[in-house]
Write a protein that holds these residues in place. Structure first.
Motif, PDB file in Angstrom:
ATOM      1  N   UNK A  24       0.810  -1.223   0.000  1.00 47.30           N
ATOM      2  CA  UNK A  24       0.000   0.000   0.000  1.00 47.30           C
ATOM      3  C   UNK A  24       0.845   1.276   0.000  1.00 47.30           C
ATOM      4  N   UNK A  25       2.159   1.103  -0.010  1.00 50.89           N
ATOM      5  CA  UNK A  25       3.008   2.297   0.172  1.00 50.89           C
ATOM      6  C   UNK A  25       2.805   3.338  -0.924  1.00 50.89           C
ATOM      7  N   UNK A  26       2.298   2.908  -2.095  1.00 56.53           N
ATOM      8  CA  UNK A  26       2.124   3.866  -3.196  1.00 56.53           C
ATOM      9  C   UNK A  26       0.800   4.617  -3.121  1.00 56.53           C
ATOM     10  N   UNK A  27      -0.040   4.296  -2.143  1.00 60.64           N
ATOM     11  CA  UNK A  27      -1.319   5.006  -2.038  1.00 60.64           C
ATOM     12  C   UNK A  27      -1.086   6.491  -1.737  1.00 60.64           C
ATOM     13  N   UNK A  28      -1.943   7.318  -2.278  1.00 60.88           N
ATOM     14  CA  UNK A  28      -1.872   8.764  -1.996  1.00 60.88           C
ATOM     15  C   UNK A  28      -2.422   9.028  -0.596  1.00 60.88           C
ATOM     16  N   UNK A  29      -1.821   9.986   0.089  1.00 62.80           N
ATOM     17  CA  UNK A  29      -2.354  10.366   1.399  1.00 62.80           C
ATOM     18  C   UNK A  29      -1.250  10.617   2.399  1.00 62.80           C
ATOM     19  N   UNK A  30      -1.622  10.676   3.653  1.00 59.21           N
ATOM     20  CA  UNK A  30      -0.664  10.975   4.715  1.00 59.21           C
ATOM     21  C   UNK A  30      -0.256   9.703   5.438  1.00 59.21           C
TER      22      UNK A  30
END
Ligand code: FMN
Length: 351
Positions: free
Chosen positions: A255-261
């Motif tokens: 999930x490290x490529x997900x956008x967000x904080x």
């Protein structure tokens, strides 16, 4: 065997936001039924060495719940029952908002981290203000205020002011959140002109204690500029840090490529450095947040200058005993180092 040893694998089978809703519902039931007052005996560590007075508020222990966990102020009393010394509710915005499309919360279990792009989903200032006004909580409650998505940056000050007006009589402190990465343009409000306008407007309206919450992604220069506003306007404190949009190379989860904080373990050291950086440059109390999940981590932030610490992600990974465990551990660390109270340990690692 602790209850959470059983519950965690079940909760971790669920999508993260569903798991959050389940836990929230359970806390809601506890609060409504009054069981939270029984929880207190089990989870709260009562010891005068842990208590302190921070921006004129008496805080029973230094471990608080960070903003975002109880966005709508539905379970602050249950969280106090779990032994937290303060609860920051919100972020609340002037308008009711549904936030970003789901999925918007991701569990990076290998990294003991979360990525969120919730986008200030909340019931809005009117509803949250009314709820807070009828809720009794026996620890201080801070209100984290964000900007409504539809409000242009140029009108941000009025937007924050509206929300403040709805919560002013029920919050023990107020936080201007200009550091969430999930509302377009929000973090631009950390620049000097915007900050002066927003914080000055709230200050003129009588907001006190008034704090600002900063991003870990600010450059040193930008942090110093924000701190100059804190000094000029005689703000009461600084919270550092919010989540980061950076992605350390160490992250393993898919999930490290997900956008967000990003929050949790991978931001811990960076947040502690931010605490030190801020504490070295201001006289006001600092609340340290980012990756706190055990007593050693909380103590490191305290020694780096944090008067209080907060956590969110640690609660997901460690479970409901986290405040008790950290507070017990802090007492041992204070004893080890010969301090009579938490207040004595604040900032001892600073030059
Ligand atoms: N910070 C805010 O200032 N306002 C928010 O509304 C807010 N919402 C959050 C929602 C989620 C799902 C998460 C994980 C964090 C949110 N945060 C918000 C940031 C936390 O308050 C905290 O600053 C950050 O997660 C770092 O702490 P942690 O590593 O202990 O989680």
């Amino acid at each position: 065997m602790q209850l959470y040893d059983v519950a965690k694998p079940v909760l971790f089978q669920l999508p993260p936001e569903t798991a959050h809703s389940v836990v929230h519902s359970m806390l809601g039931v506890a609060q409504k039924s009054g069981i939270d007052r029984t929880l207190v005996q089990r989870y709260r560590v009562t010891d005068p060495r842990l208590s302190s007075t921070v921006f004129d508020i008496d805080v029973p222990n230094p471990v608080g719940v960070a903003a975002g966990f109880d966005k709508n102020a539905e379970v602050p009393s249950a969280l106090s029952g779990l032994g937290f010394g303060h609860v920051e509710v919100g972020g609340v915005t002037a308008e009711r908002q549904s936030g970003n499309p789901t999925p918007r919360l991701f569990r990076l279990a290998e990294d003991r981290a979360l990525i969120n792009r919730m986008g200030f989903n909340n019931h809005g200032a009117d509803a949250v203000g009314a709820r807070l006004a009828r809720t009794r909580v026996d620890v201080p409650v801070g209100v984290n205020i964000g900007k409504s998505k539809s409000t242009p940056l140029s009108e941000a000050a009025e937007d924050y002011l509206y929300t403040y007006g709805r919560v002013e009589s029920s919050g023990d402190y107020f936080v201007v959140n200009v550091s969430s990465p999930n509302t377009p343009g929000l973090r631009e409000l950390q620049n000097r002109d915007h900050l002066e306008e927003i914080l000055g407007t709230l200050k003129d309206a009588g907001a006190s204690p008034l704090l600002v919450k900063l991003s870990p992604d600010l450059t040193d220069k930008a942090t110093e500029a924000a701190l100059a506003v804190v000094d000029d306007l005689e703000l009461d404190g600084v919270i550092t840090t919010n989540t980061t949009t950076d992605r350390p190379d160490s992250l393993e989860s898919i999930h490290r490529a997900e956008t967000g904080g990003l929050s949790g373990d991978p931001i811990e050291e960076r947040a502690t450095r931010a605490v030190r950086f801020v504490a070295e440059r201001t006289d006001v109390p600092v609340i340290g947040v980012g990756g706190v999940s055990d007593a050693a981590g909380a103590y490191a932030k305290i020694r780096a200058g944090a008067s209080l610490v907060q956590l969110y992600t640690g609660l997901i990974y460690e479970g409901p005993t986290i405040a008790r465990d950290i507070n017990r551990g802090l007492l041992e660390l204070l004893e080890r180092d010969g301090f009579d109270s938490i207040e004595e340990a604040v900032g001892v690692d600073l030059e």
